[in-house]
Design an enzyme around this catalytic site. Sequence first.
Site, mmCIF file in Angstrom:
data_model
loop_
_atom_site.group_PDB
_atom_site.id
_atom_site.type_symbol
_atom_site.label_atom_id
_atom_site.label_comp_id
_atom_site.label_asym_id
_atom_site.label_seq_id
_atom_site.Cartn_x
_atom_site.Cartn_y
_atom_site.Cartn_z
ATOM 1 N N GLN A 159 -8.771 0.767 -3.862
ATOM 2 C CA GLN A 159 -9.388 1.687 -2.902
ATOM 3 C C GLN A 159 -10.512 2.487 -3.573
ATOM 4 O OE1 GLN A 159 -6.582 3.874 -0.342
ATOM 5 N NE2 GLN A 159 -4.948 2.549 -1.106
ATOM 6 N N ASP A 182 0.823 -1.213 0.000
ATOM 7 C CA ASP A 182 0.000 0.000 0.000
ATOM 8 C C ASP A 182 0.860 1.268 0.000
ATOM 9 O OD1 ASP A 182 -2.246 1.644 0.105
ATOM 10 O OD2 ASP A 182 -2.439 1.508 2.274
ATOM 11 N N TYR A 183 1.985 1.230 -0.704
ATOM 12 C CA TYR A 183 2.721 2.483 -0.901
ATOM 13 C C TYR A 183 1.867 3.440 -1.723
ATOM 14 C CZ TYR A 183 7.207 0.691 0.793
ATOM 15 O OH TYR A 183 8.223 0.190 1.562
ATOM 16 N N GLU A 184 1.847 4.712 -1.304
ATOM 17 C CA GLU A 184 1.011 5.707 -1.981
ATOM 18 C C GLU A 184 1.802 6.918 -2.464
ATOM 19 O OE1 GLU A 184 -2.424 6.559 0.412
ATOM 20 O OE2 GLU A 184 -2.916 4.432 0.686
ATOM 21 N N HIS A 185 3.080 6.983 -2.089
ATOM 22 C CA HIS A 185 3.949 8.098 -2.490
ATOM 23 C C HIS A 185 5.299 7.522 -2.895
ATOM 24 C CE1 HIS A 185 0.910 10.705 -0.719
ATOM 25 N NE2 HIS A 185 0.932 9.905 0.329
#
Length: 299
Positions: free
Chosen positions: A209, A147-150
């Site tokens: 998501q 769930d890396y988002e950046h």
Amino acid sequence: MDFLSKGLLTFLFLLQTIQASPDTKLFREYIGAEFKGVTFSDVPISPSVDFHFILSFAIDYTTSDSPSPTNGQFNVFWDTDNLSPSQISSIKNNHPNVKVALSLGGDSIGNGYAYFNPSSIDSWVDNAVSSLTSIINQYNLDGIDVDYEHFQSDPETFAECIGRLLKVLKNKGVISFASIAPFDDEEVQSHYLALWRKYGHLIDYVNFQFYAYDEGTTVSQFLSYFDTQRSNYGGGKILASFISDGSGGLSPNNGFFSACATLKREGKFHGIFIWSADDSMSNGFRYEKRSQAFLASAR
């Protein structure tokens, strides 16, 4: 038509039916990111579903007051007081249908974003395999969610690092399943789609998501978004999702389960996940109960 031909047609029909009716009893829920004191035993667990808790988060950052990247040396950042190794063993012993995973990355750490920031592919993978194997063994975990988002790397570097990590952990039997948790953002999608193109065969579930879409999403919009992501992650098990505080996407009160019923009829439904148990405590886990009742009754 002879008997053998009829038998072959019947077999092909049954095979198509099986393929169009995937296992739909999977329920997944993120837990532990918000330090609200939620425990595994607080959450209702139906014996009729396959239940995955997803601990949030393990992050490759230092645990200091000013966290900094560690190039794949992961540390635990979930609520370990209430979600400890002994509590994991207890919930799994009491509920044989429960498995527990950890999620990597997340949105933030301290007062800033949690970035994917490897020094090099080889060094990051080596560090990640070592540190995560240790955590997974200590906590008796079953799988990994990404769930890396950046990002402070290009999509190809992300794909190689995560893909190689999953391959090694699966080949060594450290984990039995893996998922990714993208959302509809250009930078995010570019990284996860690069990973999917090369290593999608190692990814068991796509925790897309859908709650990152606007609050007030309609059923028809949700179904359209779902089809778009099925196309993006072709062949993947895309899970339907909502956020339990109602702050985005299609909520249970606005038709989420109606949308799931449509997906089920169309052979597109693979299960439900919720963000998050921490938020659901305030409403008595009503949507967890409703989700699992839906899954248990789905045919």
